[in-house]
Design a protein around this motif. Structure first.
Motif, mmCIF file in Angstrom:
data_model
loop_
_atom_site.group_PDB
_atom_site.id
_atom_site.type_symbol
_atom_site.label_atom_id
_atom_site.label_comp_id
_atom_site.label_asym_id
_atom_site.label_seq_id
_atom_site.Cartn_x
_atom_site.Cartn_y
_atom_site.Cartn_z
ATOM 1 N N UNK A 134 0.794 -1.231 0.000
ATOM 2 C CA UNK A 134 0.000 0.000 0.000
ATOM 3 C C UNK A 134 0.821 1.272 0.000
ATOM 4 N N UNK A 135 2.149 1.123 0.000
ATOM 5 C CA UNK A 135 3.004 2.312 0.131
ATOM 6 C C UNK A 135 4.141 2.244 -0.878
ATOM 7 N N UNK A 136 3.801 2.504 -2.150
ATOM 8 C CA UNK A 136 4.827 2.383 -3.193
ATOM 9 C C UNK A 136 5.005 3.660 -4.027
ATOM 10 N N UNK A 137 4.138 4.643 -3.852
ATOM 11 C CA UNK A 137 4.259 5.841 -4.700
ATOM 12 C C UNK A 137 4.725 7.041 -3.881
ATOM 13 N N UNK A 138 5.018 8.126 -4.564
ATOM 14 C CA UNK A 138 5.341 9.371 -3.869
ATOM 15 C C UNK A 138 4.052 10.052 -3.409
#
Ligand SMILES: [Zn+2]
Length: 308
Positions: free
Chosen positions: A52-56
């Motif tokens: 769930x935490x892969x983008x900027x």
């Protein structure tokens, strides 16, 4: 050997992405100065190890309030962003901007509902989010399990047709909606005070660019973004850069190579499966997550070019 190279690359990337920036404890945000903060998600594929935490994820602080640009892939991530904002300023979140429809960028939206912000996106974003709601809810439940809890589809309350300005007090965010490129819902944001350009997934740095939209459209949009000559560029994935031209050129080089190679493969009668093995192979060592992303891109682009 492969694994080792991978691991060392990840560690290197983690170290580099925070070079020169302030990394507070906990959910890290890099401070770019002038009230701009960027959190860098991990370079993980959505099919392999997605958390769930892969983008900027960025936020910009004005004298009246805050704008958040993308919210991460889950309510849990969104909450962490909201907490980090609270440590920087007591001002409310006025705007939550989604750069496009992809689930890693939008499912933290619900974490800001207490601020009663305006949710802002491309004019086609609301429909796209609703059309994919069932699919993305299933995907989140499958890949995130408990961490998906509280994640909601929250569509824009303000939709951007061509361009729009949002006033944060002492600074404006200039929004521009683009025709089909990475997706059909792409929106880029420029901060008037610092000339910082937030591209969403129109630009990837380090991580292999992917697209579900139109490769020729994306190459053309990259030309437009490049000509803006922004002072610094925050991509959808990867480190912030002051050398936007190089970053845009790198992405265009990959996309043009992919386009040329797929066209040639179709002409010579190669199947899509064969093309996946060979197209843009020369780019392999220049990008993270190349194999999986490049195959996916061939899968998107090959059928489009067959009827050119
Ligand atoms: Zn995306």
């Amino acid at each position: 050997m492969r694994l080792l190279t991978w691991l060392s690359m990840c560690i290197l990337l983690a170290a580099c992405s925070h070079a020169g920036g302030v990394k507070p404890a906990g959910f890290g945000f890099e401070s770019l100065g002038d009230g701009i903060y960027v959190h860098h998600g991990a370079h993980l594929d959505i099919d392999v190890g997605y958390q769930g935490d892969i983008c900027n994820i960025s936020f910009v602080v004005g004298s009246k309030g805050v704008a958040v640009i993308d919210t991460g892939g889950s309510y849990k991530v969104g909450r962490q962003v909201r907490e980090a904002i609270g440590k920087v300023t007591p001002l409310p979140v006025l705007y939550v901007i989604n750069t496009h429809v992809h689930p890693d960028h939008v499912f933290g939206n619900a974490a800001f509902s207490g601020d009663k912000p305006q949710y802002v996106g491309h004019e086609k974003l609301a429909n796209a989010m609703l059309n994919r709601k069932e699919q993305y809810d299933k995907l989140n439940a499958r890949l995130l399990g408990e961490d998906a809890k509280g994640s909601e589809t929250i569509v824009p309350t303000i939709s951007v047709k061509d361009g729009m300005e949002l006033d944060l007090g002492d600074r404006k965010l200039i929004l521009k909606a683009y025709p089909i490129a990475h997706t059909h819902t792409d929106l880029a944001v420029t901060d008037s005070k610092t000339q910082t350009l937030f591209t969403g997934d129109l630009l990837f740095i380090e991580r292999t660019p992917v697209l579900e939209g139109d490769i020729k459209g994306l190459i053309a949009v990259l030309d437009v973004l490049k000509s803006q000559n922004a002072k610094q560029v925050v991509p959808g994935h990867g480190p912030v850069t002051q050398d936007g031209v190089t970053a845009f050129n790198n992405a265009q080089r990959y996309l043009n190579t992919l386009l040329t190679d797929i066209r040639a493969a179709i002409k010579s009668g190669k199947s899509m499966e064969q093309t996946m093995e060979t197209a843009a192979a020369g780019e392999k060592d220049k990008w993270v997550l190349f194999d999986i992303a490049n195959r996916r891109n061939v899968n998107t682009v090959y059928p489009q070019l067959e009827w050119e």
